[in-house]
Structure formats: structure tokens, C-alpha cells
Design an enzyme around this catalytic site. Structure first.
Site, PDB file in Angstrom:
ATOM      1  N   GLU A  60       0.800  -1.150   0.090  1.00  0.00           N
ATOM      2  CA  GLU A  60       0.023  -0.025  -0.031  1.00  0.00           C
ATOM      3  C   GLU A  60       0.720   1.368   0.119  1.00  0.00           C
ATOM      4  O   GLU A  60       0.647   2.142  -0.806  1.00  0.00           O
ATOM      5  CB  GLU A  60      -1.031   0.067   1.269  1.00  0.00           C
ATOM      6  CG  GLU A  60      -2.345  -0.830   0.984  1.00  0.00           C
ATOM      7  CD  GLU A  60      -2.198  -2.097   1.197  1.00  0.00           C
ATOM      8  OE1 GLU A  60      -1.126  -2.720   1.617  1.00  0.00           O
ATOM      9  OE2 GLU A  60      -3.124  -3.077   0.798  1.00  0.00           O
ATOM     10  N   HIS A 129     -10.077  -5.064  10.380  1.00  0.00           N
ATOM     11  CA  HIS A 129     -10.832  -4.569   9.396  1.00  0.00           C
ATOM     12  C   HIS A 129     -12.112  -3.837   9.208  1.00  0.00           C
ATOM     13  O   HIS A 129     -12.856  -4.010   8.287  1.00  0.00           O
ATOM     14  CB  HIS A 129     -11.085  -6.109   8.577  1.00  0.00           C
ATOM     15  CG  HIS A 129      -9.675  -6.633   7.916  1.00  0.00           C
ATOM     16  ND1 HIS A 129      -8.845  -7.120   8.816  1.00  0.00           N
ATOM     17  CD2 HIS A 129      -9.439  -6.739   6.613  1.00  0.00           C
ATOM     18  CE1 HIS A 129      -7.805  -7.495   7.979  1.00  0.00           C
ATOM     19  NE2 HIS A 129      -8.123  -7.493   6.723  1.00  0.00           N
TER      20      HIS A 129
END
Lengths: 327, 322
Positions: A60, A129
Site C-alpha cells: 500500500e 478490518h
């Protein structure tokens, strides 16, 4: 008007802008061959080829930085985070590069990049998450933060984001992807900084965005049966924030509840409350209440998760308090 | 003297960088420059060799030790010194400071304070060159101190995977702030990292500016041919501390003096002065550099400061998002 799902609206916006402008490309994990972790980018690789639909390894910070660097020299990248949770490992890129390059270069550089992906809770995906990441990002000058609730806004605001000269963080929701709605046909652009009145009402203003707009609408229906007529405001754009629309609504209802996913300390809701008390103090007939995610990491257990996430009954309870139906 | 004209030009630029920084250090001690000031003195040959290895259409990204490459890429001493003084006539309008020199016209894209984070950014510039087939190559500089942080690894991984037209130049000046190489990295030959990415590599000592130019040019042209990135480790040395507040007590005086004896700038000057072809030009060139330095200090001193009306328009392109 054409009826479509939220994910199709996002896809259509990407495809139309890629069709219109060769500088636009899509980059992220599993966006190509896999067809998107949530099938948002389904078919785009076949349509636009590997040059413009680019699969990345799990990096990322790497591909967020590549998007920013490419934008800095004139391209228009759409960087997909498989979920916004993973943007945390690219936070430095967004905070220190995307948001600051214009200012620290004395205005020489622009960073027209879009970061997008699903945000906030899904279903039992656990504490790492389930973050509502917007609360971290709205704090940063130089960024724009957008969170649509309907397919029409999903399409119109993503197209606006791609054409914007500044970095735009565009938040979707895993639990919204299958929601259907009417989307205007032809060129459809929705400007930033304008909230949408999702339901008109006179007794209390419910302020929300993204998935929680739908929960607010459910709560409003239940409250209508109890004789309380709520106005539901969908902020759509968190930075810039539409002060005018929320103040106008408060001026009509004199009471407000802000409902959203995210922890109670600070964040978007605290900002909305601060602005309302500053701009419309004399209009308030009750303290503004917030309905938020509970102040704990997200538990896995299904019942506990539902307890922690804001629910319609908590919104109903808050509205009854601000209307002094209960204490 | 080989390439006499180029040699004189390289010497002029190396001297300009050194004198620029010596004057910056002086201005810092007078309180004219605030914040951090990381000097490049001792490493000038790398920036100048690198600039001569590139085309004007190639791009550069570096860390906060950025004055040298900015000047070598064509930024004026006036724009650089004014930036250090925090003046509106500076390269970044006085909003960036020493660590954030930017010069888009000369494709010098910073000047970055978060080391490692600039590596993916540079890979993005190289990605754009590949995407648009513009033939450009990006050179990104980093120090031994940036070699271990995660963003460096991610940027290199992607650049190698996609064969981006980029050259990673590790300026190994032996110290990450006060931590010596041996204390900061398990494999001190940092060019070996290239093997893990499947990149080409090179490694040499920065003593001859022509050698630096030629070996970097090999890497630049390899990138331009579409053969992917090269990791070039250049062993160099900074004579000053990490920043102005650093007395550099972590190394011996003898070590510093030893490096100064091999100074690339002094060596080049000696060669130029010894060659009948160039000897006559050296002193005139030095006088011109002195004049340029004096002028940039005067310019910076007399320039106006930026005003508050600059702040919002440099934060967003259009209407301020609040």
C-alpha cells in the site's frame, strides 16, 4: 434514470472517465485479473488492458506513493485500497505527500489522485478490518473526503473526484455495494460540499453519511409512527462540509442527532456538533446528541458487533431524548 | 585535460554548491535561517556527476539533503538561498525551507523530509514516464539511513517488478545521523540489495566527478532502454554534522581529515590548475562564483517575506475545502 447497484455505479464512473481521459488509470490489489475483491472493477481489465488496469502486490505505501508521484507529473490515478483499513500502512503517503506537496512546493505541484475503496464495518471481519478511517483523514488540510450513500451519488461524485485537481479520498462500503438506486443517464456529475436532504421533516434533524444514511431513514420511519417527523441529511461530502444545509435544517427543527460509524472521541460528528453550536446556537432547543460506534475495538462475535455498531434503535432513543420524549 | 569545458563547468557547479552551503551555515549561525539545515559539503561530486548524466527532460527526487542536486539541476542560487531565508522569492515561496526545495521547471521534485517515503513517489514519476512513453528517466537519491525503512523496499519492489525507468542512487555517507553504517545495517554493501529485486547494480567511491557521471549515465541509459532500474551505491562522506545542531562527536577528527584529503572538489581544482588549457580560467571562474554567492545572500536578505494570503491557495487548487 437507470437502476443499478452501488458497485455498478462506481464501475461506470471509472469506465466513463477512463474512456474520456487517457491519463486516468486504475491501480490496486486484485483490480485486474481477479476482477476486484468486491467486483467493483469487473470487466475493466478486458476493456482497457494491462496498461491502465494495474494489479499490484501487497504494497500500500508503495502503490499509494506511485499514484501520488504519477499525479504530481500530470496523470490522474485511481488508487484502490482493497479496504480503507489498509490505507493505514500508506497513511504517511497520504498525510505527508498527497496533502502537502502543493503547499511545500510553494504551489508548483498539483496531486490529482483519487484513493477509493470500502470503509467502516462489514460483517464480522474483526477489529483490524472494520475501521471508519474518515475521522483520521478529515483532519488533514489539502485532502477532500467524500462518502456517498446512493448509487447516483456514488457515480456522480467519483466522476467529480477524478476530475478534481486535489487528492480526493472516496469512501465506499462493503455493505452498500449491492444497494440499488436510480442513476441519471448521460453525463452525471455531483459537486462536492453540497449535502442532500434524504427525507424532509420538521421535528428533528438526523445528520449522517454513507451506509448510516439508510439506518437513519429506517429510524425516521419508525419515529414517524410515533409521531416524530425527522429530516434526514446525507452529508455526502465530509471535507468540504456543507454548513448551509445543516444550519438551515436545524433552523427548522431546532434539534439534531448525528449518527455515523466511528469512535466517539473527536471525528466528523464532533466537527458537525461544533459547527452547529457556533453557527446556530440560538436555534437549539436541546443539546445535540451523537450516535457512534462504541468506544472499543470491533469485536468478532456477531451479537457484540451489532451492539458496538450504531443501530436504528439507538438513533430512535437519541431522537426521543432531544425531543424530550424521554430522559 | 579531458573534456576541458565540461570539467570547468562541473568544477564551477561543485564550488557553487560548496560555497552556497558555507554561506548558508554562516547565515544559520546569524539566525537568518531557521529550523533544520542539512549540509551536503563533501558530497558535491555526486550531485554534479548525476546532473551531467541526465537530460533536462529527466527527473530528480531526493531527501532533505537537497541543496546540491537542486543547484546542479539548474535552480538559481538566488531561489535556493531565498528559500533558506524563508522568503517569497525562494524556490518554494518560503513555505518549504531547506528540506523542501522544489523546482518543477527543472524537474526537481523535492526535497523530502520523510526518508524512504520519497522512493515510491519517485517510482510514480518513473511510472508516468513509462505510461506516457515520454522517454524520461527518474533518478532518486537516498542515504544509507533510508535504506532500511519500509517504503524504500516497497518502492524498489514495484519499480523492479514493472521495470520502471528509474535509477536508485544510494549516497552512502557512512552515517545515518549519528549511527554508523555498521551499527545500522546488517549488510554494509548496500548495492547487494539489488540482487533481491533482480535489478542491475553498481558500487564505487565518489572521488572523480567524471567517473560518477559515466557510471550513472550507464544506469540512466539502461533505464531509458526499458531494461529497468539500477541500484547504484556511491560511497561518499559529509564533512559537517547531520544538521547544524550536530557536532558529530560520533566520529574522529582524523577520519574527517582523511576524507578531506581525497576531496573530489579539490582534486578537480588541482587538475584544472595544472592544465595549461584550463589554468587561466580557474580564478576567473572562482571570482564569478564568489560574486554569485554574495549576490544570492544579498538577494535573500532583501527579499520580502511571504504573506498569509499565500496559505490557502497553496493548500487547495480551487475553493478551500473546509
Amino acid at each position: 434514470m437507470k437502476s443499478m447497484r452501488f458497485r455498478e455505479a462506481v464501475r461506470e464512473a471509472i469506465a466513463e472517465e477512463m474512456e474520456r481521459d487517457d491519463r486516468v488509470f486504475l491501480m490496486g490489489e486484485e483490480v485486474g485479473q481477479y476482477q476486484g475483491a468486491y467486483k467493483v472493477s469487473e470487466g475493466l481489465l478486458e476493456r482497457f488492458g494491462e496498461r491502465r488496469v494495474i494489479d499490484t502486490p501487497i504494497t500500500e505505501a508503495g502503490f499509494a506513493g506511485i499514484g501520488i508521484g504519477a499525479a504530481m507529473v500530470g496523470l490522474r490515478p485511481i488508487i484502490e485500497f482493497m479496504t480503507w483499513n489498509f490505507s493505514a500502512v500508506a497513511f504517511d503517503q497520504i498525510l505527508n505527500n498527497a496533502a502537502k506537496l502543493r503547499q511545500m512546493s510553494g504551489g508548483q505541484l498539483s496531486v490529482p489522485v483519487v484513493f477509493r475503496g470500502p470503509n467502516a464495518s462489514a460483517r464480522q471481519v474483526g477489529s483490524q478490518h472494520s475501521h471508519a478511517m474518515e475521522h483520521f483523514y478529515v483532519n488533514v488540510p489539502g485532502l477532500k473526503v467524500i462518502a456517498p450513500a446512493t448509487p447516483a451519488d456514488a457515480k456522480g461524485m467519483l466522476k467529480t473526484a477524478i476530475r478534481d485537481e486535489d487528492p480526493v479520498l472516496y469512501l465506499e462500503s462493503e455493505t452498500l455495494y449491492s444497494v440499488k438506486g436510480d442513476v441519471p443517464e448521460g453525463e452525471h456529475l455531483v459537486p462536492f460540499g453540497k449535502a442532500r436532504i434524504a427525507r424532509e421533516g420538521t421535528d428533528c434533524t438526523l445528520i449522517s453519511y454513507s451506509r448510516m444514511v439508510h439506518v437513519c431513514l429506517d429510524a425516521a420511519e419508525a419515529l414517524a409512527a410515533k409521531g416524530i417527523d425527522c429530516e434526514v441529511i446525507d452529508l455526502r461530502s465530509l471535507r468540504p462540509l456543507d454548513e448551509e444545509t445543516i444550519v438551515a435544517s436545524l433552523t427548522k427543527t431546532h434539534r439534531a442527532v448525528v449518527a455515523y460509524e466511528g469512535w466517539p472521541y473527536g471525528g466528523v460528528g464532533a466537527e458537525v456538533v461544533d459547527r452547529l453550536q457556533r453557527l446556530a446556537f440560538d436555534e437549539l432547543d436541546a443539546p445535540i446528541l451523537r450516535v457512534t460506534t462504541m468506544d472499543v475495538p470491533m469485536p468478532y462475535n456477531a451479537k457484540l458487533e451489532q451492539l458496538v455498531i450504531p443501530q436504528a434503535h439507538r438513533i430512535i432513543d437519541a431522537v426521543e431524548r432531544v425531543t424530550y420524549r424521554r430522559t | 585535460m579531458k573534456e576541458a569545458k565540461t570539467a570547468l563547468e562541473m568544477y564551477r557547479m561543485m564550488l557553487l554548491i560548496r560555497r552556497f552551503e558555507e554561506e548558508a551555515a554562516r547565515a544559520y549561525s546569524l539566525g537568518k535561517i531557521g529550523g533544520f539545515l542539512h549540509l551536503y559539503i563533501g558530497q558535491e561530486a555526486v550531485a554534479v556527476g548525476a546532473a551531467h548524466a541526465m537530460r533536462p527532460t529527466d527527473s530528480v527526487v531526493t531527501t532533505y539533503r537537497d541543496h546540491g542536486i537542486a543547484l546542479a539541476r539548474g535552480m538559481t542560487a538566488n531561489a535556493g538561498m531565498a528559500e533558506l531565508f524563508g522568503k517569497v522569492t525562494g524556490c518554494s515561496k518560503g513555505l518549504g525551507g531547506s528540506m523542501h526545495f522544489f523546482d518543477a521547471e527543472n524537474r526537481m521534485y523535492g526535497g523530502h523530509g520523510i526518508i524512504g517515503a520519497h522512493i515510491p513517489l519517485a517510482a510514480g514519476v518513473a511510472f508516468a514516464s513509462k505510461y506516457t512513453s515520454d522517454g524520461g528517466v527518474t533518478m532518486v537519491f537516498y542515504g544509507d539511513g533510508s535504506a532500511s525503512i519500509g517504503a524504500t523496499h516497497e518502492g524498489m519492489s514495484l519499480a523492479a517488478l514493472w521495470k520502471l525507468p528509474i535509477v536508485f542512487v544510494c549516497e552512502n555517507n557512512q552515517y545515518a545521523m549519528g549511527t554508523s553504517l555498521e551499527r545500522s545495517i546488517s549488510v554494509t554493501d548496500m548495492s547487494k540489495k539489488a540482487d533481491g529485486y533482480g535489478m542491475a547494480k553498481d558500487r564505487f567511491v565518489a572521488e572523480d566527478v567524471f567517473e560518477i557521471r559515466d557510471r550513472l549515465k550507464d544506469a540512466v541509459e539502461r533505464a531509458r532502454r526499458g531494461e529497468g532500474p539500477t541500484l547504484v551505491e556511491i560511497l561518499t562522506y559529509r564533512y559537517r554534522g547531520h544538521s547544524m545542531s550536530d557536532p558529530a562527536k560520533y566520529r574522529t577528527k582524523e577520519e574527517v581529515e582523511d576524507y578531506k584529503k581525497r576531496d573530489a572538489l579539490n582534486q578537480l581544482r588541482a587538475e584544472l590548475a595544472a592544465s595549461p588549457e584550463t589554468a587561466k580560467d580557474v580564478e576567473a571562474l572562482e571570482a564569478a562564483v564568489e560574486a554569485e554567492i554574495a549576490e544570492c545572500v544579498r538577494f535573500a536578505d532583501e527579499s520580502p517575506e511571504p504573506t498569509a494570503d499565500l496559505l490557502e491557495p497553496t493548500t487547495y487548487a480551487g475553493e478551500f475545502a473546509r
